[in-house]
Design a protein around this motif. Structure first.
Motif, PDB file in Angstrom:
ATOM      1  N   ARG A  55       0.824  -1.207   0.000  1.00 55.18           N
ATOM      2  CA  ARG A  55       0.000   0.000   0.000  1.00 55.18           C
ATOM      3  C   ARG A  55       0.857   1.256   0.000  1.00 55.18           C
ATOM      4  N   TRP A  61       1.137   0.696  -5.999  1.00 54.82           N
ATOM      5  CA  TRP A  61      -0.243   0.741  -5.528  1.00 54.82           C
ATOM      6  C   TRP A  61      -1.165   1.319  -6.598  1.00 54.82           C
ATOM      7  N   THR A 106      -6.970  -3.114   1.325  1.00 51.93           N
ATOM      8  CA  THR A 106      -5.738  -3.473   0.613  1.00 51.93           C
ATOM      9  C   THR A 106      -5.730  -4.958   0.273  1.00 51.93           C
TER      10      THR A 106
END
Ligand SMILES: [Zn+2]
Length: 344
Positions: A55, A61, A106
């Motif tokens: 993340r 990401w 996530t």
């Protein structure tokens, strides 16, 4: 004998346990990156990733948010079973900078199969009151994840404690108040040389639940047979990478040997695809080859244990032999055996 074999149902297929999750530093551009292994070791289609690290790596990401599949980014096949832990170990010296909601988001975004709940590891130096606070915080974070999670993925409640009672009580509390597919024991890496303590904690966890039991961070060569003996279902390890960084060559039943201690040799004593076809010098001088061999060493250790079980051999007698050459692990196994026998 607590060794057991089960099937764990995950979105990317049924996983035969006990199983190892090699730690994958996905996308980390550094010398300790994880080599490709999931294709070359057929029974190791597993990987452990750190949700928080992924993340926090912005360009990567963004690719995930744009729809790039994790397994494509990792260069592994579609059916690789991925365990995403929260990255709690990074909080050892800092405050928690994520929430159960963010971690779940996530884990979902990267299409992980097994979710570890956000946890705050214990510190060995900390006062008891501070550790008690961290244990309670991890429990609260796990319960919040349980309330928010409603998918098919496997949710493991992360549990900490430096004594068997705390671990047992934590698991029983989570079992009553939440909805978990299993539990994962953390904070054992800093105390790993205290085999008696670690063994007692794991046994307490194993007795507290029949569900899936994972142990964070102790899947290296020394601990693997012990964890299998204690009925642990899965474990993870980055030892194969770290060892290779020190030019350490892992040999099941023996441990690691720095190759600089070896002078004249034509070939290494291993039949894995790396060692069987290359000279000693070629393997010694190539860190990636060493990492790959080290993964094989871990995989072979697990295969050998499974073979002994499948052949209906006396696993305790096998382990007696297995640990005969190393005083430290021999003592650890003897302790484990005494404790297991007291149970049965
Ligand atoms: Zn090898």
């Amino acid at each position: 004998m607590l060794f057991r074999q089960q099937a764990l149902e995950t979105p990317h297929g049924d996983l035969q346990t006990p199983v190892l999750f090699p730690v994958s530093n996905i996308g980390k551009r550094s010398s300790d990156n994880t080599p490709e292994y999931t294709e070359s070791v057929p029974d190791l289609s597993t990987a452990m990733v750190n949700a928080r690290a992924i993340r926090n790596r912005d360009p990567q990401w963004e690719r995930f948010e744009d729809g790039t599949p994790l397994r494509e980014e990792m260069g592994v096949s579609e059916d690789t079973v991925v365990f995403a832990d929260s990255g709690g170990f990074d909080f050892q010296d800092e405050t928690v900078d994520t929430t159960p909601a963010k971690t779940l988001e996530t884990q979902q975004q990267i299409d992980a199969d097994i979710y570890g709940t956000v946890d705050v590891p214990l510190s060995r130096d900390n006062r008891q009151a501070e550790n008690q606070r961290r244990i309670s915080e991890s429990i609260d974070l796990a319960l919040e994840a349980s309330r928010r999670h409603n998918g098919d993925e496997v949710l493991l409640g992360s549990v900490h404690g430096y004594d068997p009672e705390t671990v047992r009580n934590s698991i029983q509390h989570l079992e009553r108040e939440g909805d978990f597919d299993g539990y994962a024991i953390g904070s054992l890496v800093p105390i790993r040389t205290d085999y008696e303590k670690v063994t007692k904690i794991i046994l307490a966890a194993r007795r507290a639940t029949d569900k899936h039991l994972h142990v964070y961070g102790l899947g290296g060569l020394t601990y693997q047979p012990l964890l299998l003996y204690l009925g642990v279902d899965s474990f993870d390890s980055s030892a194969f990478i770290r060892s290779a960084g020190n030019r350490n060559y892992l040999i099941p039943g023996f441990g690691g040997e720095p190759l600089k201690n070896v002078e004249e040799l034509s070939h290494l004593p291993c039949a894995c695809p790396v060692c069987s076809t290359r000279t000693f010098k070629a393997v010694r001088n190539d860190r990636d080859l060493l990492v790959q061999h080290n993964v094989w060493a871990l995989a072979l250790e697990l295969r050998r244990f499974r073979y002994m079980a499948a052949a209906d051999e006396d696993l305790e007698a096998y382990l007696d032999l297995r640990f005969a050459g190393n005083e430290v692990t021999k003592r650890a196994y003897r302790l484990a055996k005494q404790q297991v026998r007291r149970l049965t």
